[in-house]
Design a protein around this motif. Sequence first.
Motif, PDB file in Angstrom:
ATOM      1  N   ARG A 182       1.257   2.048  -8.427  1.00  0.00           N
ATOM      2  CA  ARG A 182       0.247   2.804  -9.181  1.00  0.00           C
ATOM      3  C   ARG A 182       0.060   4.213  -8.606  1.00  0.00           C
ATOM      4  O   ARG A 182      -0.859   4.925  -8.991  1.00  0.00           O
ATOM      5  CB  ARG A 182      -1.101   2.093  -9.122  1.00  0.00           C
ATOM      6  N   CYS A 183       0.926   4.568  -7.628  1.00  0.00           N
ATOM      7  CA  CYS A 183       0.730   5.853  -6.964  1.00  0.00           C
ATOM      8  C   CYS A 183       2.021   6.677  -6.983  1.00  0.00           C
ATOM      9  O   CYS A 183       2.352   7.281  -7.988  1.00  0.00           O
ATOM     10  CB  CYS A 183       0.204   5.595  -5.557  1.00  0.00           C
ATOM     11  N   CYS A 184       2.757   6.654  -5.892  1.00  0.00           N
ATOM     12  CA  CYS A 184       3.916   7.565  -5.752  1.00  0.00           C
ATOM     13  C   CYS A 184       5.245   6.976  -6.224  1.00  0.00           C
ATOM     14  O   CYS A 184       6.278   7.620  -6.073  1.00  0.00           O
ATOM     15  CB  CYS A 184       4.042   8.021  -4.302  1.00  0.00           C
ATOM     16  N   PRO A 212       0.847  -1.207   0.000  1.00  0.00           N
ATOM     17  CA  PRO A 212       0.000   0.000   0.000  1.00  0.00           C
ATOM     18  C   PRO A 212       0.875   1.246   0.000  1.00  0.00           C
ATOM     19  O   PRO A 212       1.876   1.290   0.704  1.00  0.00           O
ATOM     20  CB  PRO A 212      -0.788  -0.103   1.302  1.00  0.00           C
ATOM     21  N   CYS A 213       0.521   2.228  -0.784  1.00  0.00           N
ATOM     22  CA  CYS A 213       1.363   3.413  -0.879  1.00  0.00           C
ATOM     23  C   CYS A 213       1.442   4.128   0.474  1.00  0.00           C
ATOM     24  O   CYS A 213       0.419   4.366   1.114  1.00  0.00           O
ATOM     25  CB  CYS A 213       0.839   4.365  -1.940  1.00  0.00           C
ATOM     26  N   PRO A 214       2.666   4.468   0.919  1.00  0.00           N
ATOM     27  CA  PRO A 214       2.827   5.128   2.223  1.00  0.00           C
ATOM     28  C   PRO A 214       2.152   6.497   2.303  1.00  0.00           C
ATOM     29  O   PRO A 214       1.986   7.029   3.403  1.00  0.00           O
ATOM     30  CB  PRO A 214       4.345   5.274   2.396  1.00  0.00           C
ATOM     31  N   CYS A 215       1.744   7.055   1.181  1.00  0.00           N
ATOM     32  CA  CYS A 215       1.091   8.372   1.237  1.00  0.00           C
ATOM     33  C   CYS A 215      -0.329   8.260   1.770  1.00  0.00           C
ATOM     34  O   CYS A 215      -0.968   9.264   2.071  1.00  0.00           O
ATOM     35  CB  CYS A 215       1.101   9.049  -0.128  1.00  0.00           C
ATOM     36  N   GLY A 216      -0.856   7.009   1.869  1.00  0.00           N
ATOM     37  CA  GLY A 216      -2.177   6.816   2.455  1.00  0.00           C
ATOM     38  C   GLY A 216      -3.315   6.877   1.453  1.00  0.00           C
ATOM     39  O   GLY A 216      -4.484   6.955   1.829  1.00  0.00           O
ATOM     40  N   SER A 217      -2.989   6.819   0.162  1.00  0.00           N
ATOM     41  CA  SER A 217      -4.032   6.940  -0.870  1.00  0.00           C
ATOM     42  C   SER A 217      -4.908   5.692  -0.945  1.00  0.00           C
ATOM     43  O   SER A 217      -5.993   5.733  -1.508  1.00  0.00           O
ATOM     44  CB  SER A 217      -3.375   7.146  -2.242  1.00  0.00           C
ATOM     45  N   GLY A 218      -4.395   4.546  -0.420  1.00  0.00           N
ATOM     46  CA  GLY A 218      -5.123   3.293  -0.538  1.00  0.00           C
ATOM     47  C   GLY A 218      -4.791   2.547  -1.811  1.00  0.00           C
ATOM     48  O   GLY A 218      -5.238   1.425  -2.006  1.00  0.00           O
TER      49      GLY A 218
HETATM   50 ZN   LIG Z   1       1.017   7.517  -3.014  1.00  0.00          ZN
END
Ligand SMILES: [Zn+2]
Length: 114
Positions: free
Chosen positions: A111-113, A100-106
């Motif tokens: 697929r995120c950061c 899970p992306c550590p930025c908390g996006s879910g």
């Molecule tokens: Zn992220």
Amino acid sequence: MSPKELMISRYEAFVRKDWEYLSQTALHQSIEELSQPSNIEWLKLEVLDAYDNIVEFKAYYRESGIVGVLHERSTFLQVNGEWKYGDGELFKTKIERNEPCPCGSGRKFKRCCA
Ligand SMILES: [Zn+2]
């Protein structure tokens, strides 16, 4: 405060840039050294293990747009009955693409950061 509680309180102090607290709770960290300008934004803390005077953790951060992880095994020492941060051993750990992306996006990291 146990070493684990101290470690968590020190992470929170890094988030709010409380250099005085961080210096007071460490054996070898001066305010001058701690307050060097940086672009780091702390995202998330995971305590992996805590026993005796050892705390192992991962602290996720974003620095100049890049998301990374600091994986450290910290050693705490007791001085006059109070725990202080001594030093840490760093691991070369990467963020798994499917975690899970550590930025908390879910979303997944890849697929995120990433
Ligand atoms: Zn992220």
